[in-house]
Design a protein around this motif. Structure first.
Motif, short mmCIF file in Angstrom:
data_model
loop_
_atom_site.label_atom_id
_atom_site.label_comp_id
_atom_site.label_asym_id
_atom_site.label_seq_id
_atom_site.Cartn_x
_atom_site.Cartn_y
_atom_site.Cartn_z
N GLU A 88 -1.61 47.35 4.19
CA GLU A 88 -1.55 47.93 5.55
C GLU A 88 -2.95 48.23 6.07
O GLU A 88 -3.26 47.96 7.24
N GLU A 108 -4.47 46.53 9.41
CA GLU A 108 -4.58 47.41 10.57
C GLU A 108 -5.98 48.00 10.76
O GLU A 108 -6.34 48.37 11.88
N ARG A 148 5.20 38.98 6.77
CA ARG A 148 5.28 39.62 8.09
C ARG A 148 5.35 38.56 9.20
O ARG A 148 6.08 38.72 10.17
N TYR A 205 2.09 41.83 17.97
CA TYR A 205 2.04 41.95 16.52
C TYR A 205 1.83 40.60 15.85
O TYR A 205 1.13 40.49 14.84
N ARG A 217 0.29 53.79 20.33
CA ARG A 217 1.38 53.40 19.44
C ARG A 217 1.88 54.58 18.60
O ARG A 217 1.10 55.38 18.10
N TYR A 275 5.17 56.75 13.56
CA TYR A 275 6.29 57.14 12.70
C TYR A 275 7.59 56.39 12.97
O TYR A 275 8.57 56.62 12.30
N ARG A 276 7.58 55.54 13.97
CA ARG A 276 8.79 54.74 14.20
C ARG A 276 8.48 53.30 13.79
O ARG A 276 7.50 52.72 14.26
N ASP A 277 9.33 52.76 12.95
CA ASP A 277 8.98 51.49 12.31
C ASP A 277 10.25 50.66 12.13
O ASP A 277 11.33 51.20 11.88
N PRO A 313 8.36 51.76 5.65
CA PRO A 313 7.67 51.16 6.80
C PRO A 313 7.29 49.71 6.53
O PRO A 313 6.85 49.36 5.43
N GLY A 355 5.30 48.20 8.89
CA GLY A 355 4.07 48.01 9.67
C GLY A 355 4.34 47.47 11.06
O GLY A 355 3.41 47.26 11.83
N LYS A 364 5.65 48.45 14.36
CA LYS A 364 5.97 49.69 15.08
C LYS A 364 5.93 49.37 16.56
O LYS A 364 4.86 49.17 17.12
#
Lengths: 531, 129
Positions: free
Chosen positions: A34, A38, A87, A111, A259, A262-264, A286, A288, A290
């Motif tokens: 991650e 990121e 991914r 993404y 962004r 915490y929402r994934d 998660p 990644g 989001k």
């Protein structure tokens, strides 16, 4: 326009050493994947892009030896490629799922580009992301410094031999990785105490950084470098410029357009649909991906709206302008009162930029570009440049401090984690005692290997990460298991050497798993009079 | 409170660590022989941890603790600065010094410490909430 002040950005990049060749998909290795996608790839891209356009970034980057080892680990590189490929495969499916939802589709495409860019950069450097950083330093675009070997909190190591081992292993590791001696040293967690001055100087370091309140009574506050009585350079962190960036409540990262961390999709997606992308245990975690924005302070996760990358970039521009306006005011105020040009030292964990604060790399780029484009009277400087050009810094005696919660060592010494220290000290004391015993002896190569691996295990046991993870209650079992395994592993190996019965297959397995500091010599733990 | 699962080597050790301007952390370990003496009640079950100022070796404070506790938090003495500790146990009505610690420097309290300090902590903590 001539400069009215200087800005120093220090990005401290660190992850605990996590390498599990025995497992094809180990949960904690995701920290590394991650962070690469990121944070490290976006930051390297920003630095390369600026340099290519003739805009010198002039930032300092601290790369911990454990992170450096992971960035050069071939097995992890292979896993990283699989992670990115998986991914991209999922994002292909996501494009189809989102085709009738324009807002979602826009974010999914965003993404897809992020992961494609990561794949391209990783491929470009054959998976070794140290290479571009080394090239940037070689070209004078950035300055790279190091930190203690395994991110040990040095004021909590009472034995001089242990501190020396952390510093010497870090210096050797840096030299092997970057083909030059390190000048600067980042104190893990900015944790400072006066005896470190001589240890750092004896280990060849020229300067370090302290927390703001370490220089509380100094004549220029945090706005100039200082020196310790032995000549060690000291830069103090400016709290104000950090808070604006750091605080998710009061700082830029809390903007509604940014962004939502915490929402994934790993929690939102249909279970059977995302199952192939979860770990072998099938537990939701998660991924990644989001797709939502913060939307508003206090908005619950269910009510978050879709992320709009273009809207977020507009806020990045505004925040970069605000950040620079505040720095201009700081420099103007200081200049007006003192008649000298201040230095503002802004230090951040690198992983804030991109991983936690997704728009962080774009913010960094916008700040650097704006200084050039708007001809602002501010200039980015690296620590060595500044020390080479400034007047002899004033001598001070900084105070014991850290940048952790409450300003001292509470996060690493409290009821949640204090039980680790007997094990850390048992391994450390045994390592020192055994290194002294065998330092001048002619011993077999197998025993040397065992002693060197014991030294690696001891260093890994001293990492501040285990105490911190226990404190925040995140991955606690893993942290405790790692600490125990390293301490017990060191003690076991040392016992085997003393009893002349080294278990070679077990040693070889440990060497493969914990393959940090390949040139480490166990004698680094031996007592030295000047230390 | 969590404990380590694996036994540690039996050695005598007393370690004093700085925590904050108001508190030291101290832990102790005993060699097998010493532990046996406590088990056999040769020593009283309560030990005494005595802090002294490192510069002039003057006594600063004393604190009682059960020998089995293995660790304790001790208030930093009034003068602060460099301190060291000694562990005493009582045998036949008299205190015996069993262990001496390293020197540890207590941080001086800074008004701005809490304000200026930051941490990625707030991000980590939110993950848990």
């Amino acid at each position: 326009m001539s400069s009215r002040g200087s800005l120093m950005f220090l990005l401290h990049a660190h992850l605990p050493y996590v390498n599990h060749p025995e497992d094809s998909a180990f949960l904690e290795e995701n920290w590394f994947f991650e962070a690469v996608v990121e944070t490290y790839v976006p930051i390297i891209s920003v630095l390369e892009r600026l340099a290519a356009e003739g805009i010198r970034p002039g930032v300092a980057v601290s790369i911990s030896p454990t992170l450096g080892a992971m960035l050069e680990n071939e097995a992890l590189e292979n896993k990283l490629c699989l992670y990115v490929s998986a991914r991209l495969e999922l994002l292909e499916k996501e494009l189809e799922r989102a085709q009738h939802d324009p807002a979602l589709l826009k974010t999914v495409k965003f993404y897809q580009k992020l992961y494609e860019d990561a794949a391209v950069l990783i491929h470009k450097y054959s998976g070794d992301l140290i290479t571009p950083l080394k090239a940037l330093q070689h070209a004078g675009q950035i300055e790279i410094i190091t930190t203690s070997a395994t991110h040990a909190l040095l004021p909590l190591l009472t034995r001089p031999e242990a501190v020396r081992a952390q510093l010497a292993a870090a210096a050797e590791d840096y030299e092997d990785r970057f083909n030059r001696k390190p000048s600067g040293f980042w104190l893990p967690e900015c944790a400072y105490e006066p005896r470190l001055n001589s240890y750092l100087k004896l280990s060849g370091f020229k300067y370090t950084f302290t927390e703001s309140h370490a220089v509380g009574g100094a004549p220029n506050g945090v706005y100039s470098p200082y020196r310790a009585s032995n000549g060690l350079g000291l830069f103090a962190r400016d709290a104000a410029s950090s808070r604006e960036v750091w605080s998710s409540k009061f700082g830029y990262p809390g903007d509604p357009a940014y962004r939502e961390f915490y929402r994934d999709l790993g929690y939102d997606g249909d279970y059977e649909y995302i199952r192939p992308y979860l770990g072998s245990d099938g537990i939701r975690r998660p991924l990644g991906l989001k797709y939502h924005r913060i939307t508003g302070q206090g908005a619950d996760l269910a009510s978050k709206e879709y992320y709009d990358p273009e809207a977020a970039l507009l806020r990045v521009e505004a925040h970069a302008a605000d950040f620079l306006a505040r720095r201009m005011k700081q420099t103007d105020d200081f200049y007006a009162s003192r008649g000298t040009r201040p230095l503002i030292v802004s230090c951040y964990d690198a992983e804030l930029f991109g991983h936690w604060w997704f728009e962080g790399p774009a913010f960094l780029e916008a700040v650097i570009r704006k200084i050039r484009a708007e001809r602002l009277p501010l200039q980015f400087v690296t620590p060595t440049e500044y020390l080479n050009s400034c007047q002899e810094p004033q001598e001070i005696v900084p105070a014991i401090s850290s940048w952790g919660e409450n300003g001292y060592f509470d996060p690493w010494v409290n009821e949640t984690n204090d039980f680790i220290y007997p094990a850390v000290y048992a391994a450390t004391d045994k390592m020192i005692e055994t290194a002294n015993r065998f330092r001048n002896q002619d011993i077999s190569s197998l025993n040397v290997r065992a002693l060197n691996q014991a030294a690696r295990e001891t260093l890994l046991a001293q990492s501040s990460d285990w105490a911190f993870l226990l404190y925040i209650g995140s991955h606690s079992d893993y942290a405790r298991g790692r600490l125990e395994a390293h301490a017990a592993g060191a003690i076991k190996l040392l016992g085997e050497v003393i009893e002349k019965r080294v278990d070679e297959p077990a040693l070889a397995a440990l060497e493969q798993k914990n393959c940090v500091f390949p040139r480490l010599d166990f004698r680094v733990f031996a007592s030295v009079s000047k230390f | 409170m969590p404990e380590l699962l694996r036994p540690l080597p039996a050695e005598d050790r007393l370690v004093l660590l700085p925590k904050n301007p108001g508190m030291f952390f101290i832990f102790w370990q005993f060699s097998r022989g010493r532990e046996d003496s406590f088990q056999a009640a040769s020593f009283a079950p309560e030990i005494e941890l005595r802090l002294s100022y490192a510069e002039d070796k003057t006594a600063a404070s004393a604190h009682k603790a059960p020998w089995r506790a293995g660790r304790a938090y001790l208030p930093v003495p009034e003068r602060g600065g460099n301190c060291e500790a000694a562990l005493y146990a009582m045998r036949n009505g008299a205190w015996e010094k069993l262990l001496e610690s390293n020197q540890a420097a207590a941080p001086a309290a800074a008004v701005s410490a809490g304000d200026s300090a930051y941490g990625s902590l707030e991000f980590h903590k939110k993950v848990l909430s």
